[in-house]
Design a protein around this motif. Structure first.
Motif, PDB file in Angstrom:
ATOM      1  N   ASP A  70      82.372  28.256  21.322  1.00 58.35           N
ATOM      2  CA  ASP A  70      81.340  29.350  20.773  1.00 58.35           C
ATOM      3  C   ASP A  70      79.979  29.390  21.261  1.00 58.35           C
ATOM      4  N   GLN A  71      79.399  28.282  21.864  1.00 56.29           N
ATOM      5  CA  GLN A  71      77.991  28.355  22.474  1.00 56.29           C
ATOM      6  C   GLN A  71      77.975  29.127  23.754  1.00 56.29           C
ATOM      7  N   TRP A  72      79.280  29.324  24.281  1.00 55.97           N
ATOM      8  CA  TRP A  72      79.079  30.181  25.730  1.00 55.97           C
ATOM      9  C   TRP A  72      79.207  31.465  25.330  1.00 55.97           C
ATOM     10  N   LYS A  73      78.121  32.216  25.557  1.00 55.25           N
ATOM     11  CA  LYS A  73      77.945  33.700  25.402  1.00 55.25           C
ATOM     12  C   LYS A  73      78.347  34.313  26.913  1.00 55.25           C
ATOM     13  N   ASP A  74      78.907  35.668  26.343  1.00 54.17           N
ATOM     14  CA  ASP A  74      79.321  36.518  27.185  1.00 54.17           C
ATOM     15  C   ASP A  74      78.240  36.871  28.497  1.00 54.17           C
ATOM     16  N   PRO A  75      78.420  36.884  29.707  1.00 53.08           N
ATOM     17  CA  PRO A  75      77.338  37.241  30.499  1.00 53.08           C
ATOM     18  C   PRO A  75      77.349  38.914  30.751  1.00 53.08           C
ATOM     19  N   VAL A  76      76.348  39.425  31.337  1.00 48.02           N
ATOM     20  CA  VAL A  76      76.393  40.672  31.804  1.00 48.02           C
ATOM     21  C   VAL A  76      76.233  40.898  33.139  1.00 48.02           C
ATOM     22  N   GLU A  77      76.662  41.985  33.617  1.00 47.69           N
ATOM     23  CA  GLU A  77      76.828  42.292  35.003  1.00 47.69           C
ATOM     24  C   GLU A  77      75.694  42.571  35.779  1.00 47.69           C
ATOM     25  N   GLY A 136      72.466  33.735  28.369  1.00 43.28           N
ATOM     26  CA  GLY A 136      71.680  33.025  27.154  1.00 43.28           C
ATOM     27  C   GLY A 136      72.391  32.544  26.245  1.00 43.28           C
ATOM     28  N   SER A 137      71.762  31.928  25.386  1.00 40.21           N
ATOM     29  CA  SER A 137      72.280  31.001  24.281  1.00 40.21           C
ATOM     30  C   SER A 137      72.781  31.870  22.988  1.00 40.21           C
ATOM     31  N   GLY A 138      72.298  33.220  22.934  1.00 41.48           N
ATOM     32  CA  GLY A 138      72.327  34.037  21.996  1.00 41.48           C
ATOM     33  C   GLY A 138      71.265  34.039  20.992  1.00 41.48           C
ATOM     34  N   ALA A 139      70.301  33.045  21.199  1.00 35.74           N
ATOM     35  CA  ALA A 139      68.915  33.311  20.494  1.00 35.74           C
ATOM     36  C   ALA A 139      67.871  32.762  21.237  1.00 35.74           C
ATOM     37  N   ALA A 140      66.966  33.605  21.370  1.00 41.66           N
ATOM     38  CA  ALA A 140      65.869  33.107  22.196  1.00 41.66           C
ATOM     39  C   ALA A 140      65.200  31.923  21.520  1.00 41.66           C
ATOM     40  N   GLY A 141      64.525  31.147  22.199  1.00 39.89           N
ATOM     41  CA  GLY A 141      63.984  29.775  21.898  1.00 39.89           C
ATOM     42  C   GLY A 141      64.941  28.824  21.843  1.00 39.89           C
ATOM     43  N   THR A 142      66.366  28.992  22.180  1.00 38.00           N
ATOM     44  CA  THR A 142      67.165  27.970  21.923  1.00 38.00           C
ATOM     45  C   THR A 142      68.094  27.876  23.337  1.00 38.00           C
ATOM     46  N   ALA A 143      68.006  26.547  23.987  1.00 45.02           N
ATOM     47  CA  ALA A 143      68.539  26.531  25.362  1.00 45.02           C
ATOM     48  C   ALA A 143      69.989  26.853  25.562  1.00 45.02           C
ATOM     49  N   PRO A 144      70.622  27.490  26.422  1.00 49.17           N
ATOM     50  CA  PRO A 144      71.907  27.728  26.672  1.00 49.17           C
ATOM     51  C   PRO A 144      72.586  26.400  27.158  1.00 49.17           C
TER      52      PRO A 144
END
Length: 314
Positions: free
Chosen positions: A176-183, A75-83
């Motif tokens: 910075d805009q690229w957030k870490d994914p989860v497994e 995700g983007s890190g903030a709901a409502g913001t596009a990754p």
């Protein structure tokens, strides 16, 4: 010598094939497995008659470049913001995401008649800089248990009249805009196929969009034609009493498929379609667990709207 360090700047164009001037601060993409052909050409054959055997000189035509890469799905890190990867999907025939403040970003393929997006790319191997304009492409996705999910993109772009390939340093880059994914695993991922929670190993797919470089008098552009989504689901084979996918195949029915990945708001990604039609089923054995595995091949159809694939970040 050119180092094999790879960097991509990618930005949506306001005017087709007009340099959008991506920067390292705002448009650097956190790629993996990046590859490129900086120059691709067709050949104009002359077939000249000569008094000797051998080939004749030909000429290059319809120059372009191709490049491919993968982007991790988070995700983007903030709901409502596009990754940031949604901008890349826009250049692959999808519409701009529809944003609902503090809730979601929803992306579908662009409808008929809509002006399709394109992108400017600056990409480097070491200090060798290449520029591609009017880029469009196709993509696929992969959610595999025990791995990070990703999309794979294959792009084609035009070359600028000047400066297509130069020596230039990358400069400062920000991710910075690229957030870490989860497994992809039981704790982070939910999967339903035909309303049944299949024990999933892999959910993958391809857009299969037709991409062509058009070379006409007065018109030179990268055309993104129709797409035909296909997918593959691999998991533990359920009992017929629990879920009978074989009857679904025989009847030609469409069934829903939905994968929800992530548990924290701002880092949840959903892939969904209500129109998966099974086209083939194979059975294999998992030697590690001595269990029967089912491999389902299908295609994702449309209804009356662009709903063959709906991607939501929330």
């Amino acid at each position: 010598m050119v180092d094999a360090v790879k960097v991509l700047f990618f930005k949506k164009e306001a005017i087709y094939a007009t340099d959008a001037a991506p920067t390292g601060a705002a448009n650097a993409a956190l790629t993996r497995n990046f590859t490129a052909k900086p120059v691709v050409v067709d050949r104009i054959q002359r077939n000249l008659d000569r008094p000797v055997r051998g080939s004749s000189k030909d000429g290059p035509s319809n120059e372009r470049q191709t490049y491919g890469y993968e982007l991790e799905l988070a995700g983007s890190g903030a709901a409502g913001t596009a990754p940031p990867w949604m901008e890349h999907l826009e250049a692959c025939g999808m519409a701009a995401p529809v944003l609902t403040a503090n809730t979601s970003a929803v992306q579908r393929f662009a409808p008929i008649g809509a002006l399709l997006s394109s992108a400017t790319a600056y990409h480097w191997h070491g200090n060798q800089k290449r520029i591609g304009l009017g880029g469009r492409g196709t993509f696929g996705w992969d959610f595999t248990a025990g791995q990070y999910p990703f999309i794979k993109l294959d792009m084609t772009a035009l070359l600028p009249a000047a400066g297509a390939i130069t020596d230039a340093n990358v400069g400062a880059v920000a991710f910075d805009q690229w957030k870490d994914p989860v497994e992809v695993n039981t704790a982070n991922t939910d999967f339903l196929l035909g309303g049944f929670a299949l024990n999933l190993q892999t959910f993958s797919g391809e857009a299969n969009a037709a991409i062509a470089a058009v070379n006409l008098v007065g018109a030179n552009y990268i055309n993104r034609g129709n797409h035909a989504l296909t997918c593959r689901v691999v998991g533990e084979c359920p009992t017929i009493g629990a879920k009978d996918y074989f009857t679904t195949l025989r009847k030609g029915d469409e069934i829903p498929v939905q994968l929800d990945h992530g548990t924290v708001a701002g880092n949840i990604v959903q892939f969904k379609s209500d129109h998966l039609q099974i086209t083939d089923i194979e059975l294999t054995e998992n030697g590690d667990t001595n269990t029967l595995m089912i491999s389902i091949t299908g295609k994702l159809n449309v209804g009356t709207t662009p709903d063959d694939l709906i991607i939501t970040a929330k």
